[in-house]
Design an enzyme around this catalytic site. Structure first.
Site, mmCIF file in Angstrom:
data_model
loop_
_atom_site.group_PDB
_atom_site.id
_atom_site.type_symbol
_atom_site.label_atom_id
_atom_site.label_comp_id
_atom_site.label_asym_id
_atom_site.label_seq_id
_atom_site.Cartn_x
_atom_site.Cartn_y
_atom_site.Cartn_z
ATOM 1 N N GLU A 1 15.125 5.057 -6.934
ATOM 2 C CA GLU A 1 16.087 5.882 -5.516
ATOM 3 C C GLU A 1 17.527 6.028 -5.363
ATOM 4 O O GLU A 1 17.982 5.242 -6.456
ATOM 5 C CB GLU A 1 15.655 4.933 -4.336
ATOM 6 C CG GLU A 1 14.027 5.831 -3.676
ATOM 7 C CD GLU A 1 14.743 7.385 -2.554
ATOM 8 O OE1 GLU A 1 15.444 7.922 -2.893
ATOM 9 O OE2 GLU A 1 13.428 8.139 -2.312
ATOM 10 N N THR B 1 20.797 18.312 -7.732
ATOM 11 C CA THR B 1 21.079 18.828 -7.116
ATOM 12 C C THR B 1 21.532 18.842 -5.545
ATOM 13 O O THR B 1 21.673 19.480 -4.209
ATOM 14 C CB THR B 1 19.329 19.435 -6.122
ATOM 15 O OG1 THR B 1 18.606 17.923 -5.901
ATOM 16 C CG2 THR B 1 18.572 20.064 -7.361
ATOM 17 N N LYS C 1 21.176 12.634 2.169
ATOM 18 C CA LYS C 1 20.486 12.749 0.942
ATOM 19 C C LYS C 1 19.159 11.942 1.795
ATOM 20 O O LYS C 1 19.050 11.068 1.923
ATOM 21 C CB LYS C 1 21.490 11.367 0.513
ATOM 22 C CG LYS C 1 22.940 12.200 -0.546
ATOM 23 C CD LYS C 1 23.289 11.289 -1.817
ATOM 24 C CE LYS C 1 24.085 12.369 -2.388
ATOM 25 N NZ LYS C 1 25.186 11.615 -3.404
ATOM 26 N N SER D 1 8.920 12.581 -3.221
ATOM 27 C CA SER D 1 10.157 13.588 -2.905
ATOM 28 C C SER D 1 10.360 14.015 -1.571
ATOM 29 O O SER D 1 9.066 14.415 -1.241
ATOM 30 C CB SER D 1 10.532 14.700 -4.026
ATOM 31 O OG SER D 1 11.591 15.042 -3.780
ATOM 32 N N ALA D 2 11.409 13.883 -1.282
ATOM 33 C CA ALA D 2 10.991 14.527 0.193
ATOM 34 C C ALA D 2 11.172 15.570 0.589
ATOM 35 O O ALA D 2 11.208 16.590 1.021
ATOM 36 C CB ALA D 2 12.062 14.211 1.569
ATOM 37 N N ASP E 1 12.038 9.469 -7.566
ATOM 38 C CA ASP E 1 12.595 10.149 -6.150
ATOM 39 C C ASP E 1 13.145 10.994 -7.089
ATOM 40 O O ASP E 1 13.194 11.439 -8.600
ATOM 41 C CB ASP E 1 13.834 10.015 -5.330
ATOM 42 C CG ASP E 1 14.352 10.574 -4.524
ATOM 43 O OD1 ASP E 1 13.338 11.113 -3.577
ATOM 44 O OD2 ASP E 1 15.290 11.009 -4.665
ATOM 45 N N LEU E 2 13.260 12.207 -6.679
ATOM 46 C CA LEU E 2 13.676 13.381 -7.561
ATOM 47 C C LEU E 2 15.453 13.901 -7.511
ATOM 48 O O LEU E 2 15.693 14.091 -7.902
ATOM 49 C CB LEU E 2 12.721 15.233 -6.930
ATOM 50 C CG LEU E 2 12.918 16.218 -7.874
ATOM 51 C CD1 LEU E 2 12.510 16.097 -9.504
ATOM 52 C CD2 LEU E 2 12.246 17.732 -7.156
ATOM 53 N N ASP E 3 15.515 14.325 -6.706
ATOM 54 C CA ASP E 3 16.923 14.347 -6.175
ATOM 55 C C ASP E 3 18.011 13.334 -5.906
ATOM 56 O O ASP E 3 17.694 12.410 -5.551
ATOM 57 C CB ASP E 3 17.010 15.828 -4.894
ATOM 58 C CG ASP E 3 16.391 16.919 -4.227
ATOM 59 O OD1 ASP E 3 16.711 17.787 -5.469
ATOM 60 O OD2 ASP E 3 14.854 16.979 -3.507
ATOM 61 N N LYS F 1 10.923 9.480 4.999
ATOM 62 C CA LYS F 1 11.759 8.487 4.329
ATOM 63 C C LYS F 1 11.947 8.199 5.441
ATOM 64 O O LYS F 1 13.591 9.096 5.608
ATOM 65 C CB LYS F 1 12.734 8.622 3.677
ATOM 66 C CG LYS F 1 11.501 8.624 1.995
ATOM 67 C CD LYS F 1 12.025 9.308 0.346
ATOM 68 C CE LYS F 1 11.726 9.569 -0.400
ATOM 69 N NZ LYS F 1 12.358 10.366 -1.704
#
Ligand code: G6P
Ligand code: MG
Length: 227
Positions: A168, A16, A44, A113-114, A8-10, A144
């Protein structure tokens, strides 16, 4: 045997969450209600439009679909203004080392990522080069906790779910990865992420050896349960 990792990114590779918070709070202020940091926890891992629905529910506001899209665009413009200043310095501690070790170890790497801003963030922080595939909010229909994003990643990386580890920081993301059948490492607090197979506080102490220890230990446990 683990052959791939999807990140996942954030909140996992970059922090962020506070930029999202600043932008959502500015929107709530402009609509005349309070939006706290603990409210922000609910957003989130959740898609932009669902986040807006939660925000409006907190402020008890009912508005038209057209107006909703205008508000989401407004929030996104403020958010993009924040992330436009991001550089490689914004990559969370230990992440670069760990990604490099995985790459050297021959693991396939994916991003799931979303966020529809994922490519911009990956480019600005110069970590795009590590990933064999990037699946973001523009490539999936169901957000998700639906497993679609991770199932897609597994398919593109040509591995089986049991050969893949997902990292995650959000409950919705952990549920999505479990439903996709992968091994899941939660990044953050053990109390919040208790559904993950293993929880780590961050990547500072993380390396490929430890990562392999976690996954092997889990598979041995599975085998014992089976016998
Ligand atoms: C991530 C974040 C969420 C955010 C979502 C959509 O999953 O954790 O807080 O709402 O991405 O991001 P976007 O950049 O497309 O608005
Ligand atoms: Mg996240």
């Amino acid at each position: 045997m683990i052959r791939a990792c999807i990140f996942d990114l954030d909140g996992v590779l970059v922090d962020t969450a506070h930029f999202h918070y600043e932008a959502w709070k500015r929107l709530a202020d402009s609509l005349g209600f309070e939006f706290t940091r603990s409210d922000n926890e609910r957003l989130k891992g959740v898609s932009r439009m669902t986040s807006l629905d939660i925000l409006l529910e907190i402020g008890s506001k009912k508005i038209s679909e057209k107006k909703k899209h205008e508000l989401a665009d407004l929030k996104n413009n403020w958010y993009v203004e924040h992330i436009s200043h991001m550089t490689e310095k914004d990559v969370l501690p230990g992440v670069l080392n760990f990604l490099q070790e995985l790459k050297n170890g021959g693991f396939k790497l994916g991003l799931g990522s979303a966020s529809k801003n994922a490519l911009q963030i990956l480019t600005q922080t110069k970590i795009l080069r590590f990933f064999d595939t990037v699946i973001d909010g523009s490539n999936v229909e169901k957000a998700k906790p639906d497993p679609e994003i991770f199932k897609k990643g597994i398919e593109i990386l040509k591995v089986k779910p049991a050969e893949c580890v997902v990292f995650e920081d959000a409950v919705a993301g952990i549920e999505a990865a479990l439903a996709a059948g992968t091994f899941v490492i939660g990044v953050g607090s053990r109390e919040i992420l208790n559904k993950a197979h293993v929880v780590i506080p961050g990547f500072q102490e993380m390396n490929v050896k430890l990562f392999q220890y976690f996954t092997e230990k889990y598979f041995v446990k599975q085998l014992n349960n089976y016998e």
